[in-house]
Design an enzyme around this catalytic site. Structure first.
Site, PDB file in Angstrom:
ATOM      1  N   GLY A  46       0.839  -1.194   0.000  1.00 49.23           N
ATOM      2  CA  GLY A  46       0.000   0.000   0.000  1.00 49.23           C
ATOM      3  C   GLY A  46       0.876   1.247   0.000  1.00 49.23           C
ATOM      4  N   GLN A  51       2.839   9.871   1.414  1.00 45.44           N
ATOM      5  CA  GLN A  51       4.176   9.281   1.511  1.00 45.44           C
ATOM      6  C   GLN A  51       5.107   9.719   0.380  1.00 45.44           C
ATOM      7  OE1 GLN A  51       2.308   5.195   2.123  1.00 45.44           O
ATOM      8  NE2 GLN A  51       4.262   4.969   3.187  1.00 45.44           N
ATOM      9  N   CYS A  92       5.766  -0.428   7.059  1.00 44.38           N
ATOM     10  CA  CYS A  92       5.404   0.753   6.280  1.00 44.38           C
ATOM     11  C   CYS A  92       6.613   1.180   5.468  1.00 44.38           C
ATOM     12  CB  CYS A  92       4.989   1.867   7.238  1.00 44.38           C
ATOM     13  SG  CYS A  92       4.521   3.390   6.410  1.00 44.38           S
ATOM     14  N   LEU A  93       6.385   1.551   4.205  1.00 40.42           N
ATOM     15  CA  LEU A  93       7.506   1.991   3.371  1.00 40.42           C
ATOM     16  C   LEU A  93       8.147   3.261   3.929  1.00 40.42           C
ATOM     17  CD1 LEU A  93       6.037   1.307  -0.191  1.00 40.42           C
ATOM     18  CD2 LEU A  93       7.679  -0.086   1.096  1.00 40.42           C
ATOM     19  N   HIS A 134      -4.609   1.545   7.525  1.00 41.86           N
ATOM     20  CA  HIS A 134      -3.237   2.042   7.650  1.00 41.86           C
ATOM     21  C   HIS A 134      -2.997   3.182   6.647  1.00 41.86           C
ATOM     22  CE1 HIS A 134       1.315   1.123   7.842  1.00 41.86           C
ATOM     23  NE2 HIS A 134       1.201   1.958   6.835  1.00 41.86           N
ATOM     24  N   GLU A 135      -3.454   2.981   5.402  1.00 38.49           N
ATOM     25  CA  GLU A 135      -3.219   3.993   4.356  1.00 38.49           C
ATOM     26  C   GLU A 135      -4.058   5.249   4.591  1.00 38.49           C
ATOM     27  OE1 GLU A 135      -0.658   3.549   2.649  1.00 38.49           O
ATOM     28  OE2 GLU A 135      -0.465   1.411   3.060  1.00 38.49           O
ATOM     29  N   HIS A 138      -2.417   7.531   6.902  1.00 36.83           N
ATOM     30  CA  HIS A 138      -1.390   8.393   6.292  1.00 36.83           C
ATOM     31  C   HIS A 138      -1.994   9.708   5.808  1.00 36.83           C
ATOM     32  CE1 HIS A 138       2.276   6.046   6.239  1.00 36.83           C
ATOM     33  NE2 HIS A 138       1.696   4.995   5.688  1.00 36.83           N
TER      34      HIS A 138
END
Ligand code: NI
Length: 168
Positions: A46, A51, A92-93, A134-135, A138
């Site tokens: 994701g 991000q 997470c990236l 989660h996304e 962000h």
């Protein structure tokens, strides 16, 4: 298509609240393509626009095993479908190399728009439900490390800050 730079914790730009997408044009389509390519290249499941330092409410997800089922969610919201929680070791990236257990509602009903602006709804359970929550976090300036203890978060923060100094 291009690979976009992913911001990493504790970059303050990850704390910005994203604005709704109002224009559905070719530029948006290019951004979606770039985000998908960036996510796949980084082997993530994701990626939220926040991000990649674009503060618009859009995210891409691909929870398939082969990375061949990309989904796009624009202006996404969700409704919790039951009280049950599920736990996942989230990564997470933007927090590379760290995984921590987070509990979130197990099932949600998502409402979002696609790349053309068409509204759709989707019931999500399991990993997809966790991933979408989660996304969406962000887009609201939140990270999964906000759900863990301050001590653990500080430890991750100082390790990443050290890494960033090395590569700066
Ligand atoms: Ni993330």
């Amino acid at each position: 298509m291009s690979i976009l730079q992913i911001l990493e914790f504790p970059d303050p730009r990850l704390r910005k609240i994203a604005e709704p997408v109002t224009v559905f044009d070719g530029k948006l389509e290019v951004l979606i393509e770039d985000m998908l390519e960036t996510m796949h290249e980084a082997q993530g499941i994701g990626l939220a626009a926040t991000q990649v330092n674009v503060h618009k409410r859009l995210l891409v997800i691909d929870v398939s095993e082969n990375g061949d089922s990309p989904r796009v969610y624009i202006n996404p919201t969700f409704e919790i479908l039951d009280d049950e929680l599920s736990e996942y070791d989230e990564g997470c990236l933007s927090v590379p190399g760290f995984y921590e257990t987070v509990s979130r509602p197990r099932a949600v009903k998502i409402s979002a728009q696609d790349a053309k602006g068409e509204v759709f709804e989707q019931v999500a359970e399991g990993i997809l439900a966790t991933c979408i929550q989660h996304e969406i976090d962000h887009l609201d300036g939140k990270l999964f490390v906000d759900y863990i203890s301050t001590l653990k978060r500080q430890r991750i923060r100082s390790k990443l800050e050290k890494e960033h100094k090395k590569t700066a």
